[in-house]
Design a protein around this motif. Structure first.
Motif, short mmCIF file in Angstrom:
data_model
loop_
_atom_site.label_atom_id
_atom_site.label_comp_id
_atom_site.label_asym_id
_atom_site.label_seq_id
_atom_site.Cartn_x
_atom_site.Cartn_y
_atom_site.Cartn_z
N GLN A 133 0.83 -1.20 0.00
CA GLN A 133 0.00 0.00 0.00
C GLN A 133 0.87 1.25 0.00
O GLN A 133 0.54 2.25 -0.63
N ASP A 153 -6.08 -4.25 -4.58
CA ASP A 153 -4.94 -4.52 -3.69
C ASP A 153 -4.13 -5.72 -4.15
O ASP A 153 -2.92 -5.76 -4.00
N SER A 178 -9.54 8.87 11.65
CA SER A 178 -8.48 8.18 10.90
C SER A 178 -7.48 9.15 10.29
O SER A 178 -6.33 8.80 10.04
N HIS A 193 -17.80 1.31 4.64
CA HIS A 193 -16.78 0.26 4.66
C HIS A 193 -16.05 0.21 3.32
O HIS A 193 -14.82 0.16 3.27
N ARG A 249 -12.07 1.02 2.83
CA ARG A 249 -11.19 -0.10 2.52
C ARG A 249 -10.84 -0.21 1.04
O ARG A 249 -9.78 -0.72 0.71
N LYS A 250 -11.75 0.23 0.20
CA LYS A 250 -11.62 -0.17 -1.20
C LYS A 250 -11.45 1.00 -2.17
O LYS A 250 -11.40 0.78 -3.38
N ARG A 285 -7.96 5.07 1.29
CA ARG A 285 -6.53 4.81 1.44
C ARG A 285 -5.79 6.10 1.79
O ARG A 285 -4.91 6.14 2.62
N THR A 327 -11.48 1.39 11.32
CA THR A 327 -12.30 0.25 10.95
C THR A 327 -13.78 0.58 11.09
O THR A 327 -14.22 1.04 12.14
#
Lengths: 498, 326
Positions: free
Chosen positions: A99, A116, B74, B190, B194-195, B200, B277
């Motif tokens: 990442q 990923d 975050s 979510h 995450r995706k 990111r 999370t």
């Protein structure tokens, strides 16, 4: 003649009218490791900041493979295949290796979501090619520091970097990690990457580099092949005069017929076990050992930062109860920590404010600080220690590393300790300041202090110490008088070879 | 020729020893709380489906705000103004409906209010470089004041039955609409975290802002976006309060920032940024809701609930710190 991959020609740069780079030339060939050396303030970092687009040169040109390029930002540098491997690591500790390497360049699935798996596959291939054994899915903060750097390098290479700039890459690495890094650098070299290697550590430079360019006072001095030069020549170019013999050990005399001024009996703590130690007044004792051998931890225990489990500490024959650094200072101990930026100095404060911090009670006039007296003391120290600063009111953070370290020394000299403990006193300091610091420590010993020095730089340790203690796994494994140590190799062997 | 360079010192690999139990503690704790109340309150009907669905209804507003708060935390920031935004949004939404703009008008009014406050928070944090703690402490007070001022503390009733159905008391079959709201946004959040590149980059910004910037992440834009997100979700939460209570009221959302932050931290998101999370957040939120519900059934009042929530936050962060040190 072979075309250099990078050429910097006639670079000039001034800040507020003060010239920091004066007509500097620098060129790097494809597939070479090229050391850039010079004292603090020689202009190395400014030159590299110009190369990476942080500053722009006032005049001069940069050529990549013979073509002039304009580098105005770090983005531009990367587009020209130049990457800086940062001294302060530039990875996201909470993300995985893959990442991190592909951050902002992730491949997306047809739904527009992150792919990923693709990242991890590409990372695996890249690391495989580089021969680095890291799992792409590993979270970076779980990796050893040495592997952080390799991840960073892998990241740079994935961005098509061909010229890598490494600034003191081994400063936070253990010897093992350094060896791993060096074999890695050799691989990169074999693959045709060029590396600009900035370091103060001569032994490393002679081990890993092909050529050396030396700068002094903002000027280009010379470029030499490592195979055709030697340590003395390089040092004389850096210092600008014949290197004085500060790093030669001088046999010193100190009182051996009086009781020890500092004594540690059966000290045990979390990371050290059964430490016994006696230091005479005027004696310099060096502690050698690998990282993690308990050297730094022992100093922290003695100074009351970390608690001890058992054992006693005596100063001038008096048993001391040291529960925190305040007790330690009152008992006459001083600790000059390894990381001066974090622990030794308040960088935002002035030179003077830093110096008088431990002696505030001595320069008080009623409830206020006696500014005349404190200015006087600060000016004296600036003079005695030859600290290069415009005045005592300059912010400490603006000074070079060597001068910062001298302020830390001044801080504790002002307090007149009985026992002075130093952890890596010359780390990240240029050779000129290094010899000065060594001289200051010797002078302290001459005044009858007990000195305890931890250092990873063996020439320094050998130059300073009257006696060397070798630590391993938290225990004292060997004790040698300086006279018994025939060579650096012998000490190295004692540290490594059990 | 490709000899591996590592033989001397292996990098740490995640093993059972490295199992970050802190990341999963919320699940154990949630199950523990459920079992405790099921036994101790078995006579009071804690474990009936009616009561469990009630917990979901009562928790929906906290959950939605906590989802967005996960993104804010975050990035290493915080948003204390969510409760006040919910209050003002409930009133603006109710007023819009009262003025005859219908459900769409109410939705735009409520959510728009949240977005505007989120934008103000975000701009102050990113452009004026004031720490988010101070910015949102300020807007928390100011927006609360605005909510009290706009109707002079009077509630604004909502008589639009469709609005009240969609945003609050409705059930589709046995399923409360509030459960659907929660589920839909949980899935969206979510996937976002995450995706997507956005998620990111949120984690990267919180993990090491400088490094993120040097890697090409527009960290200021990311921060602005996360404050817009909490604004948006707090605005929506305000409408859900209004729908459930059939009115807009300045006192909605009072003290919610405490529950919301507790839910996020309990769930395993790091207060120091870089680790987040969504599933953890939702379980954390349900746990807070369950505790609230259990305490009410036990006969404790609001003041006692607040004490317990405060203690939970401190314990959650204390556990988090311990794990960081290791």
């Amino acid at each position: 003649m072979e075309q250099p991959i990078l050429e910097m020609r006639g670079i000039n740069k001034a800040f507020n009218g003060i010239t920091v780079l004066n007509d500097v030339n620098f060129s790097v060939k494809k597939g070479e490791v090229h050391a850039l050396m010079g004292g603090n303030g020689a202009g190395k970092s400014t030159l590299m900041k110009i190369l990476t687009g942080v500053y722009s040169a006032d005049s001069g040109e940069i050529l990549i493979e013979g073509k002039p390029v304009s580098i105005k930002s770090y983005d531009d540098a990367q587009k020209n295949n130049i990457s800086m491997i940062f001294q302060e690591f530039s990875l996201i500790p909470t993300l995985s290796v893959a990442q991190n390497i592909y951050l902002t360049r992730e491949k997306k699935t047809s739904l527009g979501l992150l792919d990923d798996k693709d990242c991890e596959m590409k990372t695996e291939k890249l690391l495989e090619e580089l021969g680095v054994d890291i799992k792409p899915t590993e979270i970076v903060q779980n990796l050893g520091v040495g592997y952080w750097q390799m991840t960073e390098i892998a990241k740079a290479l994935s961005q098509e970097a061909k010229i890598l700039i490494m600034d003191e890459p081994t400063s936070s690495l253990t010897k093992n990690e350094t060896e791993i890094l060096f074999s890695f650098i050799n691989k990169l070299k074999a693959k045709g990457y060029s590396i600009i290697y900035i370091s103060h550590r001569m032994d490393e430079i002679f081990q890993i580099c092909d050529r050396i360019t030396i700068m002094r006072d903002g000027r280009y001095i010379t470029t030499e092949k490592c195979s055709e030069t030697n340590l003395d020549t390089v040092i004389s170019h850096i210092v600008g005069m014949q290197f004085d013999q500060a790093f030669e050990w001088k046999e010193r005399s100190y009182a051996t017929d009086v009781p020890p001024i500092f004594e540690v009996r059966n000290l045990s703590a979390e990371h050290v076990e059964d430490i016994n130690l006696k230091i005479q007044p005027g004696e310099i004792v060096g502690i050698a050992g690998l990282m993690g051998s308990g050297r730094t931890e022992l100093l922290r225990n003695l100074f009351g930062i970390d608690p001890i489990k058992s054992g006693d500490i005596y100063i001038s024959g008096q048993k001391q109860s040291i529960k925190n650094p305040k007790n330690a200072i009152e008992a006459g101990l001083a600790l000059i920590p390894e990381d001066r930026r974090m622990q030794g100095l308040v960088l935002e404060h002035s030179v003077k404010d830093n110096m008088i911090l431990p002696i505030l009670s001595k320069v008080k006039k009623g409830a206020f600080i006696d500014s005349k007296k404190s200015n006087e003391i600060s000016r004296d120290f600036v003079k005695i220690l030859n600290i290069k600063t415009d005045n005592i009111f300059k912010q400490a953070g603006l000074l070079s590393g060597g001068n910062q370290q001298k302020i830390v020394l001044a801080k504790w000299l002002a307090n007149d300790p009985t026992v002075l403990m130093l952890d890596e006193p010359t780390i990240g300091v240029d050779i000129g300041a290094k010899t000065e610091i060594v001289e200051i420590i010797r002078a302290m010993a001459e005044n009858g202090k007990a000195i305890l020095v931890v250092s990873s730089e063996l020439p320094e340790l050998l130059a300073l110490s009257d006696r060397v203690i070798v630590m391993h796994d938290g225990k004292i494994k060997k004790e040698m008088t300086r006279r018994e140590i025939k060579s650096e190799e012998e000490l190295q062997y004692a540290i490594q070879g059990f | 020729m490709q000899s591996k360079v590592s033989s001397i010192e292996k990098p740490a690999t995640p093993s059972l020893k490295g199992f970050e139990w802190r990341n999963y503690i919320v699940y154990f704790a949630f199950v523990g709380v459920l079992i405790y109340f099921s036994i101790s309150l078995s006579d009071e009907g804690f474990l009936t489906s009616g009561n469990l669905l009630n917990i979901v209804r009562q928790t929906a507003t906290i959950s939605l705000m906590a989802l967005a708060m996960t993104f804010v935390i975050s990035t290493g920031e915080i948003d204390l103004s969510v409760g006040s935004i919910a209050a003002l949004s409930s009133l603006v939404g109710a007023l819009a409906i009262q003025a005859g703009y219908g459900i769409i008008g109410g939705l735009i009014g409520g959510v728009g209010t949240g977005l505007v406050v989120g934008l103000i928070n975000g701009l102050l944090v990113t452009k004026v470089a004031i720490p988010s703690f101070l910015v949102t402490l300020g807007t928390m007070g100011a927006i609360k004041g605005a909510a009290m001022w706009v109707t002079d503390t009077a509630p604004v009733p909502i008589v639009d039955a469709n609005f009240n159905f969609i945003f609050g008391s409705g059930d589709i079959g046995p399923i409360p609409v509030l459960l659907i709201w929660t589920l839909v946004f949980t899935v969206i959040a979510h996937i976002l975290l995450r995706k997507t590149t956005f998620g990111r980059q949120v984690l990267a910004t919180g993990g090491n802002e400088n490094a993120a910037r040097f890697s090409g992440v527009k960290t200021m834009k990311i921060k602005l976006m996360v404050f817009l997100a909490t604004g948006l979700m707090a605005g929506l939460a305000g409408l859900l309060y209004a729908g459930r209570m059939n009115a807009g009221r300045f006192s909605f959302g009072e003290g919610d920032e405490l529950s919301v932050i507790a839910a996020v931290i309990l769930g395993g998101t790091s207060l120091f940024g870089g680790v987040g999370t969504i599933i953890g957040t939702i379980v954390g939120s349900l746990m807070i809701g369950t505790i609230n519900n259990g305490l009410i059934i036990m006969g404790l009042d609001v003041s006692q609930q607040m004490i317990i929530k405060g203690i939970i936050i401190i314990l959650a962060v204390a556990f988090g710190k311990k794990a960081m040190k290791r």
